[in-house]
Write an enzyme that holds these catalytic residues in place. Structure first.
Site, mmCIF file in Angstrom:
data_model
loop_
_atom_site.group_PDB
_atom_site.id
_atom_site.type_symbol
_atom_site.label_atom_id
_atom_site.label_comp_id
_atom_site.label_asym_id
_atom_site.label_seq_id
_atom_site.Cartn_x
_atom_site.Cartn_y
_atom_site.Cartn_z
ATOM 1 N N HIS A 1 -3.315 6.964 3.452
ATOM 2 C CA HIS A 1 -3.729 5.686 2.861
ATOM 3 C C HIS A 1 -5.115 5.336 3.388
ATOM 4 C CE1 HIS A 1 -3.913 1.741 1.366
ATOM 5 N NE2 HIS A 1 -3.674 1.134 2.517
ATOM 6 N N ASN B 1 -9.912 -0.315 0.327
ATOM 7 C CA ASN B 1 -8.456 -0.195 0.250
ATOM 8 C C ASN B 1 -7.970 -0.734 -1.099
ATOM 9 O OD1 ASN B 1 -5.692 -0.539 0.519
ATOM 10 N ND2 ASN B 1 -5.801 -1.496 2.549
ATOM 11 N N CYS C 1 0.819 -1.217 0.000
ATOM 12 C CA CYS C 1 0.000 0.000 0.000
ATOM 13 C C CYS C 1 0.851 1.265 0.000
ATOM 14 C CB CYS C 1 -0.914 0.017 1.212
ATOM 15 S SG CYS C 1 -1.916 -1.457 1.296
HETATM 16 N N1 ACO Z 1 -18.216 -9.060 9.285
HETATM 17 C C1 ACO Z 1 -18.662 -9.371 10.513
HETATM 18 N N2 ACO Z 1 -17.834 -9.731 11.516
HETATM 19 C C2 ACO Z 1 -16.521 -9.755 11.255
HETATM 20 C C3 ACO Z 1 -15.983 -9.439 10.003
HETATM 21 C C4 ACO Z 1 -16.905 -9.059 8.985
HETATM 22 N N3 ACO Z 1 -16.525 -8.716 7.746
HETATM 23 N N4 ACO Z 1 -14.645 -9.528 10.046
HETATM 24 C C5 ACO Z 1 -14.338 -9.906 11.294
HETATM 25 N N5 ACO Z 1 -15.464 -10.063 12.031
HETATM 26 C C6 ACO Z 1 -15.595 -10.443 13.420
HETATM 27 C C7 ACO Z 1 -14.416 -11.217 13.932
HETATM 28 O O1 ACO Z 1 -14.538 -12.573 13.606
HETATM 29 C C8 ACO Z 1 -14.499 -10.951 15.412
HETATM 30 O O2 ACO Z 1 -15.478 -11.809 15.949
HETATM 31 P P1 ACO Z 1 -15.266 -12.481 17.427
HETATM 32 O O3 ACO Z 1 -15.181 -11.308 18.372
HETATM 33 O O4 ACO Z 1 -16.484 -13.305 17.576
HETATM 34 O O5 ACO Z 1 -13.990 -13.250 17.305
HETATM 35 C C9 ACO Z 1 -15.067 -9.533 15.509
HETATM 36 O O6 ACO Z 1 -15.643 -9.260 14.224
HETATM 37 C C10 ACO Z 1 -14.022 -8.473 15.833
HETATM 38 O O7 ACO Z 1 -12.908 -8.675 15.019
HETATM 39 P P2 ACO Z 1 -11.653 -7.752 15.126
HETATM 40 O O8 ACO Z 1 -10.649 -8.241 14.127
HETATM 41 O O9 ACO Z 1 -11.232 -7.614 16.539
HETATM 42 O O10 ACO Z 1 -12.266 -6.362 14.639
HETATM 43 P P3 ACO Z 1 -11.594 -4.948 14.595
HETATM 44 O O11 ACO Z 1 -12.456 -3.994 15.285
HETATM 45 O O12 ACO Z 1 -10.138 -4.973 14.929
HETATM 46 O O13 ACO Z 1 -11.688 -4.597 13.044
HETATM 47 C C11 ACO Z 1 -10.366 -4.615 11.066
HETATM 48 C C12 ACO Z 1 -11.084 -5.432 12.095
HETATM 49 C C13 ACO Z 1 -11.369 -3.778 10.317
HETATM 50 C C14 ACO Z 1 -9.643 -5.547 10.100
HETATM 51 C C15 ACO Z 1 -9.344 -3.680 11.773
HETATM 52 O O14 ACO Z 1 -8.571 -4.395 12.692
HETATM 53 C C16 ACO Z 1 -8.408 -3.017 10.790
HETATM 54 O O15 ACO Z 1 -8.827 -2.216 9.968
HETATM 55 N N6 ACO Z 1 -7.114 -3.318 10.889
HETATM 56 C C17 ACO Z 1 -6.144 -2.785 9.962
HETATM 57 C C18 ACO Z 1 -6.291 -3.469 8.651
HETATM 58 C C19 ACO Z 1 -5.484 -2.828 7.609
HETATM 59 O O16 ACO Z 1 -5.154 -1.675 7.712
HETATM 60 N N7 ACO Z 1 -5.155 -3.595 6.586
HETATM 61 C C20 ACO Z 1 -4.421 -3.192 5.471
HETATM 62 C C21 ACO Z 1 -3.081 -2.685 5.855
HETATM 63 S S1 ACO Z 1 -1.751 -2.979 4.814
HETATM 64 C C22 ACO Z 1 -2.257 -2.648 3.320
HETATM 65 O O17 ACO Z 1 -3.123 -1.843 3.159
HETATM 66 C C23 ACO Z 1 -1.614 -3.418 2.193
#
Ligand code: ACO
Length: 326
Positions: free
Chosen positions: A253, A283, A113
């Protein structure tokens, strides 16, 4: 020292719009979860036959037409991508052929990214050194082809797109790309990866292998992303000799709106100074910040003479920031 200015830009996003409700039909998710956790409402997904190079070429063609620029004058083409059509030829060669930039040197950069800013800074060095005068910097990613479409934790986050910028040396001092910062944080390399089954050398049996796909440690990435992006802007601003309040627009980003808001808070930047378009695209990896800059300029959020901070992080981990005097 010479300055390097952006003289034209182009953008391309696929026609197909996939909403959160569309995704809820294929994985166990909801519009409410995706919107509140990420800010994403919809994303563009390339047509099955539409390749990363097709998007890169369309964005480049717009930059050339808009800038009324002769492609024969382009000395260097760099494409930032981690979803090239194939490992070789470089996407830059395909862009070169399509636009008729017969005199250009061509190569790709893989910085996930952060790719667009890595490519911009790299191209700038060739221009500042006097080796070249004009470069085309392209960012293009078709993330849809490296998704595990059974994994709701990743497939809802990404989309496809491309943008292209023509940059040129100028004798005007302190304009254009006024400062650069890039950093690798290899200790976090397992936070986000594209994994693939290995084909055993000299064996013909393993012909059926699964396509490579993204795996991610989302919550861990979240924290590093916020800290590394805030720090990158701070360093780039210091290198540019400006204070944070002189920055008219921060363009981060677009990985998650909550990450963007946390970075803005750390920088003390008010909401109206931070450009966000994640709701439309998700993204798009390297293309995200490149398309966001294009749209910030088009919408009037960035005006002539403004200081703009571009800031990114991506798998690697790699982070980068540039201050541009538009
Ligand atoms: N729909 C519904 N529930 C979901 C989904 C979904 N799409 N995805 C995950 N969940 C659930 C999980 O299973 C978890 O359930 P559980 O509590 O029963 O285990 C719950 O939601 C919470 O999951 P978390 O991963 O803790 O959720 P969080 O609030 O951290 O959000 C997210 C997840 C959006 C991925 C966040 O952590 C994030 O944005 N992280 C950074 C990701 C990122 O920036 N990626 C790209 C970077 S590098 C690049 O761009 C190349």
């Amino acid at each position: 020292m010479k300055s390097v200015e952006i003289i034209s830009m182009g953008r391309y996003v696929p026609e197909r719009i996939v909403t959160n409700n569309d995704l809820a039909k294929i994985v166990d998710t909801s519009d409410e979860w995706i919107t509140t956790r990420t800010g994403i409402k919809e994303r563009r997904i390339a047509a099955d036959e539409e390749k990363t190079s097709d998007m890169a070429i369309k964005a480049s063609q717009e930059a050339i037409i808009r800038g009324q620029f002769d492609p024969q004058e382009i000395d260097l083409i760099i494409v930032a991508t981690t979803t090239a059509d194939s490992a070789f030829p470089a996407m830059a060669c395909l862009v070169q052929q399509a636009i008729g930039a017969k005199k250009a040197a061509t190569f790709d950069i893989a910085a996930a990214c952060s790719g667009f800013l890595y490519a911009l800074t790299t191209a700038k060095q060739f221009l500042v050194s006097g080796m070249y005068k004009n470069a085309l910097v392209v960012a293009a990613d078709k993330m849809s082809k490296v998704m595990d479409w059974n994994d709701r934790a990743t497939c809802v986050l990404f989309g496809d797109g491309a943008a292209a910028y023509l940059i040129q040396t100028t004798d005007k001092p302190n304009v254009g790309i006024v400062s650069d910062f890039m950093l690798g944080l290899g200790e976090y390399s397992d936070y986000m990866q594209i994994i693939a089954e290995e084909i055993k050398p000299l064996e013909q049996k393993n012909i059926m292998v699964r396509n490579p796909y993204v795996v991610m440690k989302g919550p861990e990435l979240f924290k590093v992303a916020v800290n590394s992006m805030a720090e990158a802007v701070d360093i780039a601003a210091k290198k540019a000799g400006i204070t944070l309040d002189q920055i008219a627009c921060v363009i981060p980003h677009q990985a998650n709106d909550r990450i963007i808001q946390a970075v803005a808070k750390k920088l003390g930047a008010p909401k109206e100074k931070v450009f966000v378009n994640i709701e439309k695209y998700g993204n798009m990896s390297a293309a995200s910040v490149a398309i966001a800059l294009y749209e910030a300029v088009e919408s009037g959020a960035v005006k002539k003479g403004d200081y703009v901070a571009l800031v990114v992080f991506g798998a690697g981990l790699v982070s980068a920031a540039n201050i541009i005097k538009w």
